[in-house]
Design a protein around this motif. Sequence first.
Motif, PDB file in Angstrom:
ATOM      1  N   GLY A  34       0.838  -1.204   0.000  1.00 50.93           N
ATOM      2  CA  GLY A  34       0.000   0.000   0.000  1.00 50.93           C
ATOM      3  C   GLY A  34       0.868   1.246   0.000  1.00 50.93           C
ATOM      4  N   ALA A  35       2.112   1.072  -0.464  1.00 48.08           N
ATOM      5  CA  ALA A  35       3.089   2.166  -0.407  1.00 48.08           C
ATOM      6  C   ALA A  35       2.857   3.178  -1.531  1.00 48.08           C
ATOM      7  N   ARG A  36       3.372   4.348  -1.307  1.00 43.91           N
ATOM      8  CA  ARG A  36       3.395   5.344  -2.364  1.00 43.91           C
ATOM      9  C   ARG A  36       4.570   4.949  -3.256  1.00 43.91           C
ATOM     10  N   CYS A  37       4.274   4.129  -4.258  1.00 44.72           N
ATOM     11  CA  CYS A  37       5.324   3.538  -5.084  1.00 44.72           C
ATOM     12  C   CYS A  37       5.977   4.570  -6.000  1.00 44.72           C
ATOM     13  N   LYS A  38       7.068   4.120  -6.652  1.00 42.63           N
ATOM     14  CA  LYS A  38       7.832   5.033  -7.509  1.00 42.63           C
ATOM     15  C   LYS A  38       7.031   5.478  -8.737  1.00 42.63           C
ATOM     16  N   HIS A  39       6.032   4.663  -9.142  1.00 37.26           N
ATOM     17  CA  HIS A  39       5.219   5.031 -10.321  1.00 37.26           C
ATOM     18  C   HIS A  39       4.301   6.203  -9.996  1.00 37.26           C
ATOM     19  N   LEU A  40       3.679   6.122  -8.818  1.00 44.89           N
ATOM     20  CA  LEU A  40       2.833   7.230  -8.359  1.00 44.89           C
ATOM     21  C   LEU A  40       3.652   8.517  -8.251  1.00 44.89           C
ATOM     22  N   ARG A  41       4.846   8.375  -7.666  1.00 47.27           N
ATOM     23  CA  ARG A  41       5.700   9.551  -7.485  1.00 47.27           C
ATOM     24  C   ARG A  41       6.121  10.122  -8.831  1.00 47.27           C
ATOM     25  N   ARG A  42       6.423   9.212  -9.790  1.00 43.73           N
ATOM     26  CA  ARG A  42       6.858   9.678 -11.096  1.00 43.73           C
ATOM     27  C   ARG A  42       5.741  10.438 -11.820  1.00 43.73           C
ATOM     28  N   VAL A  43       4.508   9.925 -11.733  1.00 37.80           N
ATOM     29  CA  VAL A  43       3.391  10.601 -12.391  1.00 37.80           C
ATOM     30  C   VAL A  43       3.182  11.987 -11.768  1.00 37.80           C
ATOM     31  N   ALA A  44       3.211  12.051 -10.432  1.00 36.93           N
ATOM     32  CA  ALA A  44       3.030  13.336  -9.749  1.00 36.93           C
ATOM     33  C   ALA A  44       4.103  14.336 -10.172  1.00 36.93           C
ATOM     34  N   LEU A  45       5.355  13.855 -10.259  1.00 40.01           N
ATOM     35  CA  LEU A  45       6.461  14.723 -10.683  1.00 40.01           C
ATOM     36  C   LEU A  45       6.286  15.192 -12.123  1.00 40.01           C
ATOM     37  N   SER A  46       5.831  14.283 -12.995  1.00 43.04           N
ATOM     38  CA  SER A  46       5.652  14.618 -14.409  1.00 43.04           C
ATOM     39  C   SER A  46       4.567  15.674 -14.598  1.00 43.04           C
ATOM     40  N   VAL A  47       3.502  15.592 -13.775  1.00 46.86           N
ATOM     41  CA  VAL A  47       2.434  16.590 -13.839  1.00 46.86           C
ATOM     42  C   VAL A  47       2.980  17.937 -13.376  1.00 46.86           C
ATOM     43  N   THR A  48       3.698  17.919 -12.253  1.00 49.54           N
ATOM     44  CA  THR A  48       4.262  19.162 -11.707  1.00 49.54           C
ATOM     45  C   THR A  48       5.227  19.806 -12.696  1.00 49.54           C
ATOM     46  N   ALA A  49       5.998  18.983 -13.399  1.00 47.58           N
ATOM     47  CA  ALA A  49       6.988  19.501 -14.344  1.00 47.58           C
ATOM     48  C   ALA A  49       6.350  19.929 -15.671  1.00 47.58           C
ATOM     49  N   GLY A  50       5.051  19.646 -15.836  1.00 48.50           N
ATOM     50  CA  GLY A  50       4.380  20.037 -17.074  1.00 48.50           C
ATOM     51  C   GLY A  50       4.696  19.121 -18.245  1.00 48.50           C
ATOM     52  N   VAL A  51       5.152  17.913 -17.946  1.00 46.53           N
ATOM     53  CA  VAL A  51       5.484  16.959 -19.005  1.00 46.53           C
ATOM     54  C   VAL A  51       4.221  16.254 -19.509  1.00 46.53           C
ATOM     55  N   VAL A  52       3.292  15.995 -18.608  1.00 48.31           N
ATOM     56  CA  VAL A  52       2.004  15.391 -18.976  1.00 48.31           C
ATOM     57  C   VAL A  52       0.891  16.257 -18.396  1.00 48.31           C
ATOM     58  N   PRO A  53      -0.319  16.211 -19.018  1.00 45.74           N
ATOM     59  CA  PRO A  53      -1.415  17.011 -18.479  1.00 45.74           C
ATOM     60  C   PRO A  53      -1.868  16.499 -17.110  1.00 45.74           C
ATOM     61  N   ALA A  54      -2.397  17.392 -16.274  1.00 41.01           N
ATOM     62  CA  ALA A  54      -2.971  16.998 -14.983  1.00 41.01           C
ATOM     63  C   ALA A  54      -4.234  16.175 -15.263  1.00 41.01           C
ATOM     64  N   PRO A  55      -4.773  15.474 -14.240  1.00 39.68           N
ATOM     65  CA  PRO A  55      -5.959  14.631 -14.479  1.00 39.68           C
ATOM     66  C   PRO A  55      -7.143  15.395 -15.082  1.00 39.68           C
ATOM     67  N   ASP A  56      -7.284  16.679 -14.773  1.00 43.20           N
ATOM     68  CA  ASP A  56      -8.431  17.439 -15.292  1.00 43.20           C
ATOM     69  C   ASP A  56      -8.066  18.220 -16.559  1.00 43.20           C
ATOM     70  N   GLU A  57      -6.948  17.864 -17.182  1.00 46.34           N
ATOM     71  CA  GLU A  57      -6.526  18.541 -18.414  1.00 46.34           C
ATOM     72  C   GLU A  57      -6.444  17.553 -19.584  1.00 46.34           C
ATOM     73  N   ARG A  58      -6.387  18.118 -20.788  1.00 42.60           N
ATOM     74  CA  ARG A  58      -6.106  17.308 -21.966  1.00 42.60           C
ATOM     75  C   ARG A  58      -5.107  18.088 -22.816  1.00 42.60           C
TER      76      ARG A  58
END
Length: 213
Positions: A77-101
Amino acid sequence: MTHTRNTAASPAEPNRSDTSRAARSPPVDERSERALSESMTVRPLPDRRYVVDTDGGTYVVDLDAGSCTCPDHAIRGARCKHLRRVALSVTAGVVPAPDERVGACAVCGTATFVPADDRGSHLCDRHAFDPGTVVGDRETGKRLVVTAVTTDRADAYRTDADRSLADYESNAAYGAHEPAVEAVYVESLRPETALTDLKTYAFPASRLTASVD
Ligand SMILES: [Zn+2]
Ligand SMILES: [Zn+2]
């Protein structure tokens, strides 16, 4: 790379005991650092979730639920590296946030993140205007202050005369798909009159230029 392997045999560095201790036990940080720099590809799904491709497998991350389909997350139930990577990618503007396209700028076509539920016309950061920006009208050379950037296409935006912006001869050189930008003439500004009380005019976005001298 912030950590380099200690070379005990290095001729420039005497083999001191503290150096060898450091070599035996690398900083704990190094593990998570390696996890974050590991090769992963993040792709957004249409349902607010993300696919994460790694050498070890392909997983689906749900930022809203804070979940991932990887074994690490399922077991601990850990905050795995995939979750962290997605969060970082959103913050960095590499991928859209969940409410964006991913949309395209109406002026230059550059991919730009736009609200997912907004099918209107959008501008990239380079072509967007902040309200309050002084701009020039390419047709008349007059100066205006931007009051709003709409998401209405020029051919859908209705003026006070109940015409579409794209119908005006003076707008013929600008894209009918561009968003309408509302502005007031600088010459109409009065210290005693609020900006919102002034008559507003609309223009296809690229008719206005932010570079005025
Ligand atoms: Zn995971
Ligand atoms: Zn643009």
